[in-house]
Design a protein around this motif. Structure first.
Motif, PDB file in Angstrom:
ATOM      1  N   GLN A   1       0.812  -1.221   0.000  1.00  0.00           N
ATOM      2  CA  GLN A   1       0.000   0.000   0.000  1.00  0.00           C
ATOM      3  C   GLN A   1       0.845   1.271   0.000  1.00  0.00           C
ATOM      4  O   GLN A   1       0.319   2.361  -0.226  1.00  0.00           O
ATOM      5  CB  GLN A   1      -0.921   0.014   1.229  1.00  0.00           C
ATOM      6  CG  GLN A   1      -1.947  -1.096   1.259  1.00  0.00           C
ATOM      7  CD  GLN A   1      -2.872  -0.981   2.454  1.00  0.00           C
ATOM      8  OE1 GLN A   1      -2.982   0.087   3.081  1.00  0.00           O
ATOM      9  NE2 GLN A   1      -3.565  -2.072   2.784  1.00  0.00           N
TER      10      GLN A   1
ATOM     11  N   LYS B   1      -2.953   0.748  -8.331  1.00  0.00           N
ATOM     12  CA  LYS B   1      -4.099   1.217  -7.544  1.00  0.00           C
ATOM     13  C   LYS B   1      -3.973   0.870  -6.064  1.00  0.00           C
ATOM     14  O   LYS B   1      -4.500   1.588  -5.201  1.00  0.00           O
ATOM     15  CB  LYS B   1      -5.389   0.615  -8.114  1.00  0.00           C
ATOM     16  CG  LYS B   1      -5.627   0.932  -9.586  1.00  0.00           C
ATOM     17  CD  LYS B   1      -5.645   2.431  -9.846  1.00  0.00           C
ATOM     18  CE  LYS B   1      -5.905   2.725 -11.327  1.00  0.00           C
ATOM     19  NZ  LYS B   1      -5.851   4.189 -11.621  1.00  0.00           N
TER      20      LYS B   1
ATOM     21  N   GLN C   1      -1.485   3.585  -2.143  1.00  0.00           N
ATOM     22  CA  GLN C   1      -2.268   4.783  -1.839  1.00  0.00           C
ATOM     23  C   GLN C   1      -1.504   5.801  -0.992  1.00  0.00           C
ATOM     24  O   GLN C   1      -1.984   6.904  -0.772  1.00  0.00           O
ATOM     25  CB  GLN C   1      -3.555   4.386  -1.115  1.00  0.00           C
ATOM     26  CG  GLN C   1      -4.581   3.713  -2.013  1.00  0.00           C
ATOM     27  CD  GLN C   1      -5.043   4.638  -3.137  1.00  0.00           C
ATOM     28  OE1 GLN C   1      -5.336   5.820  -2.908  1.00  0.00           O
ATOM     29  NE2 GLN C   1      -5.106   4.118  -4.359  1.00  0.00           N
ATOM     30  N   HIS C   2      -0.310   5.434  -0.543  1.00  0.00           N
ATOM     31  CA  HIS C   2       0.468   6.346   0.295  1.00  0.00           C
ATOM     32  C   HIS C   2       1.892   6.409  -0.258  1.00  0.00           C
ATOM     33  O   HIS C   2       2.546   5.374  -0.427  1.00  0.00           O
ATOM     34  CB  HIS C   2       0.490   5.857   1.743  1.00  0.00           C
ATOM     35  CG  HIS C   2      -0.872   5.497   2.268  1.00  0.00           C
ATOM     36  ND1 HIS C   2      -1.764   6.433   2.711  1.00  0.00           N
ATOM     37  CD2 HIS C   2      -1.493   4.284   2.389  1.00  0.00           C
ATOM     38  CE1 HIS C   2      -2.880   5.832   3.107  1.00  0.00           C
ATOM     39  NE2 HIS C   2      -2.730   4.518   2.910  1.00  0.00           N
TER      40      HIS C   2
ATOM     41  N   LYS D   1      -3.702   9.695  -5.181  1.00  0.00           N
ATOM     42  CA  LYS D   1      -3.376   8.888  -4.003  1.00  0.00           C
ATOM     43  C   LYS D   1      -3.987   9.516  -2.757  1.00  0.00           C
ATOM     44  O   LYS D   1      -4.289  10.714  -2.718  1.00  0.00           O
ATOM     45  CB  LYS D   1      -1.860   8.754  -3.837  1.00  0.00           C
ATOM     46  CG  LYS D   1      -1.149   8.151  -5.046  1.00  0.00           C
ATOM     47  CD  LYS D   1      -1.608   6.729  -5.345  1.00  0.00           C
ATOM     48  CE  LYS D   1      -0.924   6.170  -6.577  1.00  0.00           C
ATOM     49  NZ  LYS D   1      -1.412   4.794  -6.922  1.00  0.00           N
ATOM     50  N   GLN D   2      -4.122   8.697  -1.713  1.00  0.00           N
ATOM     51  CA  GLN D   2      -4.720   9.187  -0.471  1.00  0.00           C
ATOM     52  C   GLN D   2      -3.807  10.179   0.246  1.00  0.00           C
ATOM     53  O   GLN D   2      -4.257  11.218   0.727  1.00  0.00           O
ATOM     54  CB  GLN D   2      -5.036   8.016   0.466  1.00  0.00           C
ATOM     55  CG  GLN D   2      -6.193   7.141   0.024  1.00  0.00           C
ATOM     56  CD  GLN D   2      -6.512   6.073   1.044  1.00  0.00           C
ATOM     57  OE1 GLN D   2      -6.190   6.197   2.233  1.00  0.00           O
ATOM     58  NE2 GLN D   2      -7.155   4.995   0.585  1.00  0.00           N
TER      59      GLN D   2
END
Length: 650
Positions: free
Chosen positions: A429, A492, A495-496, A545-546
């Motif tokens: 992730q 995908k 995200q970090h 991205k987050q």
């Protein structure tokens, strides 16, 4: 071959240039060209010895080697023993072990390879290496080993005239090799024989093909040669393409002075130059450890003048007590002219008559060499006798370590980003992107995420500038960098993203080696463009991205953490907190990047992490803080330091 005062004066010019450059580069920015002058002189004199031997049929390669060993090794070995003795009292254990390693490589004439190997990005500052200057002696010795052997072998096939032409052809090929190596592998070109042999062969050219000049032409040739050498010393700098084509200046200048053959000119025959020429090898040997001592013990600038004078004094003593000592020089009951090489062989220019000495001086040289190597070996085997140091020192040195995944996962050449390391969890992730200063951060972050089976993608490339949206020829990592960004965007599950570079060094240059001097940092069109591209990069990733985490510049140290800890140890001071720099210096050094981050208008999912929050207090940035080593060299965080940086990520 009669003694040449002009060549002796050339040695003096060369050693003056090198000494001034090393003690204060601002005085003579290209003073390192003095080494090239020495190389040309060596080639001239060695060619004379070899070709006279070939012409008379009395060349003994073994005797040639013994003579060179008797001239080079005794003074060098005595220097090494002296540094070992002084180092026992005034050098930290880790540096003492490295000194032992360097002594072994110097006395086996392999040090040019050693320092080439150590010349990479993570190398210690040159001023931490007590015998760095011995690389040139190793280059010369390697030339001495090969040159007579090759010529002796070919003399069985070719005539003397054909051998002369062979030397010329080899010179041309060697110069081309020098250009290619300087362009492709500059560190190797600087230290290794293949890129330096042409300089010594240029000296051979002066012996094999002497010019017939009138008196006026000789004057013009000598003066022009000296001007070329001085131009190199004053106009060339460490940033020049060296040796490359710039080395032609001192090499051609030395060749011209030798060709002029004016030993009795007023300048070249001056008594000061003649004395310095006699002592040049010993001065060369002793000056560099004094330069290192000034840096190692942080002596102020007033030491420069006294250091130069002490170099000359020690050179004088070494010349008379060691170089001229009968223990190392065979003197029969006949007149012997003692030929000299440079910078390794300096002997009295007079003809001397001595009684026959029954012992073999070569055995004394071998004995001295063996004893020095044995002592150095003991230092190496016992790790600089670190076991005698306090436990606290041993613990800090042991903790100042890089990531165990650095060698495996940190890239030094192109590799597809998809093939980069992933660890420790299977659910990838997070991605860490940047240069070598992100490697330990990646490892520390992976450690933290491991308990939740979350993994990271490790994407770091050595000395990589932020190179988003640029052509692939902009930087050696530009292709990889842009492909890595594209890879992150396409994945995908990631995200970090953590982004970290040695931003100030990459965009504005400089380092902490001149601390507390900051040095000039100026913006130009390229740095402004790169900052704009950095902004675009952060915004592009943040859009898909987050979270994006970006680190402020990590504080740099003025020297390696091992060196700083060692100084504290030698001072008998507590090791719980070891200062790196002042916080004010950190702000001045990085003010462009600090202002950039403060004024940036990033999306809310971009988190700027201020490294000073954990590495500094209100006044000081630390190398060791609360008993923990924050670095593993002079600018890369250790695993312990990286854990503290990762702890700042929410």
């Amino acid at each position: 071959m009669q003694f040449r005062k002009d060549i002796n004066a050339l040695r003096a010019v060369a050693v003056i240039a090198v000494v001034l450059f090393h003690f204060n580069p601002a005085w003579m920015p290209g003073g390192f060209a003095g080494v090239d002058v020495f190389f040309v002189i060596s080639g001239f004199l060695m060619t004379g010895i070899v070709f006279r031997g070939l012409a008379t049929g009395h060349l003994s390669v073994l005797q040639f080697y013994r003579a060179r060993a008797n001239r080079i090794i005794p003074a060098l070995a005595i220097l090494c023993i002296t540094v070992l003795i002084v180092g026992w009292f005034f050098i930290s254990p880790l540096d003492y072990k490295k000194l032992g390693l360097h002594i072994v490589s110097s006395l086996t004439f392999w040090s040019n390879f050693t320092y080439w190997y150590e010349s990479g990005y993570f190398a210690d500052a040159a001023q931490n290496k007590w015998l760095l200057h011995s690389w040139s002696l190793s280059v010369e010795w390697q030339f001495y080993l090969l040159y007579p052997l090759v010529l002796a072998a070919f003399s069985r096939i070719f005539s003397i005239e054909q051998l002369k032409k062979l030397v010329v052809y080899t010179l041309i090929i060697g110069f081309v090799i020098n250009l290619v190596m300087t362009f492709l592998w500059p560190d190797a070109a600087y230290y290794l024989l293949p890129a330096r042999a042409w300089e010594m062969l240029f000296g051979a050219l002066a012996y094999l093909y002497p010019l017939k000049l009138s008196n006026k032409q000789k004057v013009l040739c000598q003066r022009s040669g000296l001007i070329l050498i001085l131009v190199a010393c004053f106009l060339v700098s460490e940033n020049s393409f060296w040796p490359g084509y710039w080395a032609l200046l001192p090499v051609l200048g030395t060749w011209m002075v030798i060709q002029s053959d004016r030993p009795n000119s007023r300048v070249m025959g001056h008594v000061v130059l003649q004395k310095l020429g006699n002592w040049s090898y010993s001065i060369y040997l002793w000056h560099w450890p004094l330069v290192v001592a000034g840096f190692y013990y942080s002596l102020d600038k007033s030491f420069i003048i006294s250091g130069i004078l002490l170099s000359v004094l020690l050179g004088f003593i070494s010349y008379h007590l060691i170089e001229q000592n009968q223990l190392f020089h065979q003197r029969a009951n006949k007149k012997i002219f003692m030929e000299r090489t440079s910078p390794d062989c300096n002997h009295s220019p007079t003809l001397n008559k001595f009684n026959f000495v029954k012992w073999n001086p070569f055995y004394n040289t071998v004995l001295l060499l063996s004893v020095t190597l044995l002592i150095s070996g003991a230092v190496i085997i016992n790790n600089g006798f670190i076991n005698l140091a306090p436990i606290e020192y041993q613990r800090l040195i042991d903790n100042a370590k890089p990531s165990p995944y650095r060698e495996k996962c940190h890239l030094t050449h192109y590799q597809e980003p998809a093939k980069s390391c992933e660890y420790f969890g299977r659910n990838i992730q997070w991605a860490v992107l940047g240069d070598s200063h992100s490697t330990e951060i990646a490892y520390a972050l992976a450690e933290k995420l491991k308990t939740d089976n979350i993994g990271i993608k490790h994407l770091t490339f050595t000395q990589c500038k932020p190179s988003y949206g640029v052509s692939y020829d902009f930087d050696k990592c530009a292709r990889w960098y842009n492909e890595a960004i594209e890879y992150i965007i396409q994945q995908k599950d990631i995200q970090h993203v953590v982004l970290n570079h040695r931003f100030t060094r990459a965009l504005f240059g400089g380092s902490a080696y001149r601390y507390p001097v900051v040095g000039e940092l100026t913006q130009n069109a390229q740095t402004q463009f790169m900052l704009a591209q950095l902004t675009e990069l952060i915004q592009t990733i943040a859009a898909v991205k987050q979270n994006v985490y970006v680190y402020y510049p990590i504080p740099e140290l003025p020297r390696s953490i091992q060196n700083l800890i060692g100084h504290k140890l030698l001072q008998g001071a507590p090791l719980n907190n070891v200062t790196g720099t002042s916080l004010d210096w950190y702000h001045k050094r990085n003010h462009f990047m600090i202002d950039y981050f403060k004024n940036a208008d990033f999306p809310t999912n971009v988190h700027l992490i201020n490294t000073q929050d954990t590495f500094c207090d209100k006044a000081t940035c630390y190398a060791v803080k609360n008993g923990e080593a924050l670095y593993f060299d002079d600018d890369h965080p250790s695993v312990i330091g990286a854990r503290k940086l990762v702890a700042l990520i929410e």
